[in-house]
Structure formats: C-alpha cells, structure tokens
Design a protein around this motif. Sequence first.
Motif, PDB file in Angstrom:
ATOM      1  N   LYS A  53      41.608  67.299  61.513  1.00  0.00           N
ATOM      2  CA  LYS A  53      42.772  66.470  61.175  1.00  0.00           C
ATOM      3  C   LYS A  53      42.890  66.278  59.668  1.00  0.00           C
ATOM      4  O   LYS A  53      43.951  66.517  59.073  1.00  0.00           O
ATOM      5  N   THR A  54      41.800  65.853  59.034  1.00  0.00           N
ATOM      6  CA  THR A  54      41.857  65.604  57.590  1.00  0.00           C
ATOM      7  C   THR A  54      41.886  66.913  56.802  1.00  0.00           C
ATOM      8  O   THR A  54      42.540  67.002  55.763  1.00  0.00           O
ATOM      9  N   MET A  55      41.196  67.930  57.302  1.00  0.00           N
ATOM     10  CA  MET A  55      41.183  69.217  56.603  1.00  0.00           C
ATOM     11  C   MET A  55      42.586  69.806  56.526  1.00  0.00           C
ATOM     12  O   MET A  55      43.044  70.229  55.454  1.00  0.00           O
ATOM     13  N   PHE A  56      43.282  69.836  57.654  1.00  0.00           N
ATOM     14  CA  PHE A  56      44.612  70.441  57.651  1.00  0.00           C
ATOM     15  C   PHE A  56      45.648  69.547  56.978  1.00  0.00           C
ATOM     16  O   PHE A  56      46.659  70.038  56.478  1.00  0.00           O
ATOM     17  N   MET A  57      45.392  68.255  56.942  1.00  0.00           N
ATOM     18  CA  MET A  57      46.256  67.372  56.157  1.00  0.00           C
ATOM     19  C   MET A  57      46.187  67.755  54.683  1.00  0.00           C
ATOM     20  O   MET A  57      47.217  67.857  53.995  1.00  0.00           O
ATOM     21  N   GLU A  58      44.962  68.014  54.192  1.00  0.00           N
ATOM     22  CA  GLU A  58      44.807  68.388  52.789  1.00  0.00           C
ATOM     23  C   GLU A  58      45.301  69.809  52.522  1.00  0.00           C
ATOM     24  O   GLU A  58      45.789  70.102  51.426  1.00  0.00           O
ATOM     25  N   LEU A  59      45.182  70.700  53.501  1.00  0.00           N
ATOM     26  CA  LEU A  59      45.748  72.038  53.333  1.00  0.00           C
ATOM     27  C   LEU A  59      47.263  71.945  53.207  1.00  0.00           C
ATOM     28  O   LEU A  59      47.874  72.634  52.382  1.00  0.00           O
ATOM     29  N   GLY A  66      37.007  82.823  54.086  1.00  0.00           N
ATOM     30  CA  GLY A  66      37.728  81.855  54.906  1.00  0.00           C
ATOM     31  C   GLY A  66      36.946  80.586  55.208  1.00  0.00           C
ATOM     32  O   GLY A  66      37.454  79.470  55.016  1.00  0.00           O
ATOM     33  N   PRO A  67      35.692  80.702  55.675  1.00  0.00           N
ATOM     34  CA  PRO A  67      34.919  79.482  55.960  1.00  0.00           C
ATOM     35  C   PRO A  67      34.738  78.585  54.739  1.00  0.00           C
ATOM     36  O   PRO A  67      34.914  77.365  54.820  1.00  0.00           O
ATOM     37  N   GLN A  68      34.395  79.189  53.603  1.00  0.00           N
ATOM     38  CA  GLN A  68      34.186  78.399  52.390  1.00  0.00           C
ATOM     39  C   GLN A  68      35.479  77.704  51.952  1.00  0.00           C
ATOM     40  O   GLN A  68      35.457  76.566  51.469  1.00  0.00           O
ATOM     41  N   MET A  69      36.604  78.382  52.140  1.00  0.00           N
ATOM     42  CA  MET A  69      37.894  77.794  51.789  1.00  0.00           C
ATOM     43  C   MET A  69      38.164  76.546  52.630  1.00  0.00           C
ATOM     44  O   MET A  69      38.607  75.512  52.115  1.00  0.00           O
ATOM     45  N   LEU A  70      37.889  76.609  53.920  1.00  0.00           N
ATOM     46  CA  LEU A  70      38.105  75.453  54.795  1.00  0.00           C
ATOM     47  C   LEU A  70      37.252  74.260  54.362  1.00  0.00           C
ATOM     48  O   LEU A  70      37.733  73.123  54.299  1.00  0.00           O
TER      49      LEU A  70
END
Length: 322
Positions: free
Chosen positions: A195-201, A166-170
């Motif tokens: 903000k940017t991480m979940f935008m890309e997810l 999970g951490p590496q995926m984030l």
Amino acid sequence: MMKKRIGFIVILTTIVLLASGCTQAKDDLTISTFKNSSRQEKRDIWEPFSKKYDLTIKTEFGNDKERLENSDAGIDIIELLQKDAVAGNKEARFKKLDFSKLKNFGLLSKQQQKIAKETNSIPYQVKRLGVVYNANKVGEIYSWDQLWDAGLESSIAVPNITTELGPQMLYMVQGHYQRKQVTSVFVDTGQLDSKTMFMELNNLKPNILKVYDDPNGLSQMLKSGEIYVAVVDDIVGQKIQKANPNIKFVFPKEDDYIGYKTAAILKNSESDKDYQYLDFLIEKNQNNLKQVDRLQMLRKIDYEFLNKHLTGYTKEWNEIIN
C-alpha cells in the motif's frame, strides 16, 4: 574347460570397462547464463577457466524464468539472479552443495555464505543501486528522496520491475516512505508494504520519463538532456560516468540496496569440474564481493516474500506506470 573360463573372464572384464566408461564425467561444461554479460564473462571467466582445466565451455542464454524452466537437459551450471536462485532451490532444481568441496568458500562473507547455504547456489557478483545524473542540469544529488523533487518532473529513468534491478527499485521506493515516518521506529524485516510502496511510486510517477528494460541507451539520453537522472547499478553508472565528465554517479547517503548474481549446479550435471567452476567464480570476483563488507546501511530483501507477491506487484506497477 580352461578356454571357457578364460572367455568368461574376458567378457566380464569388457562389461566392467564399458560400465565404468558410462559413468565417466564429460570433458566439457555447459553453462546457462545471462546474455547481457557474456562478453565480459567470456574474457574474465570462461576463457581462463577452460584453459586451466583443458575443457570446452558451452553456453546457453535467455531470461532467468525461461532458463530455469528448461534447465533439465544437458546443462551443468546455471547462473541466475538472487530471486530466481531462491525459486530454483525451492523447486529442487539444484544439487545440494557440499561446501567442503569449495576451497574458496571461506572467502565469502558470513552473509554470502548464508545465502549459499539457503539457496544451494554461490553468490558471485553483487550489484549496488545508485543514481547517475547530469550535473549541469540538476546540481548535486546525494539523497534517494531527491528523486521525488518537483524540479525533476519528466526527467528520470528507472528500471522496470521485471529487470535485474526491479527488486531493489521496489525497496528503494518504500524506503522513501519509511524515512518520512520520523515518529516511528523502523524494523527492517526485508518485506514490503504494498500500500505505502505503490503510493510512493504513484507520487514518483510525474518525474518518470522512461522505464527501461535495457540500460544501453541511458548514456546518450543523459548526454543529450532527454533525461537528467537515472536509477542504475554501480557497473552501469560508473561506465556512463567514465564516458562523459558532466555525468556523475553516486550512491545516495541513506540506504544501500544490492542484489547478487548466483551460480548453482543443476541436479543432472555430469561434469566433474562443476565445483571447480564455482570456486573459480568466487576467486575471480573477490574485489566485487568484498565491497559489501563496507556497507553500513544495507537493506534486507526477503526474496521468498518477494517471489510470492511479485505477480501482483507487477500488475499494480504496470497499472501505475502505464
């Protein structure tokens, strides 16, 4: 008078012997560990270690959080993911390690020694994030950024945020955003911008067919064409590749994302073989641990930062994925 003195000496000697017997270390070792790696660890670690030191190894299994919360009674060694080792040390559940008692401590890299000193636990196995794919379906994959390609719609499997990866995926998802910022200078602090991480997810979501907790079914899904691509660790990826010549495993070219399995001595351990066990883990995992020295694009993961925000991240992840 002489008889009384002799009787006193005998009684006193008996008390001393009983007292010393109470402090003797037990002749077994109880380990709290990962159930999904128990078969390999039994063969490679526990059986040779118990034979070498003529002792019995007992094991307890469960997820990291449960094992950490129930680690007070009768357990000597606890094996945890790196993020949980950070949490366990912060909660003062581990003995403060005396590194002079570890003959093999010098075999660890400087970064691995730093982790050990910061967490009072020994990093003994590293897993590296990679991509496994069906070459007949998607051609060559060489970049993390290809996971966002429109041609991979509904064809990718990724690890759940609550899993070992999970951490590496984030951090991989945020790395995609950072690579697009060609005009800015990137400073790797080991922290995440949610903000940017979940935008890309969210941008990746159309391509995600499966979010997995257990990688065991991925090989068949790739072989059958149900999925074309999966984000996995190197151990799983190489195993899948070996089983099917059409399936390829790669480490994408840009960044490397890793995480360690660790081992710590719990505060209430009564074993006199706990340090020997940590030494044995280092010795038997040398080839695995040394691969980190070759990585040129290793990304930092700040586990204290991650642990602080993980509950919120998990909630937002579930809202997007589900």
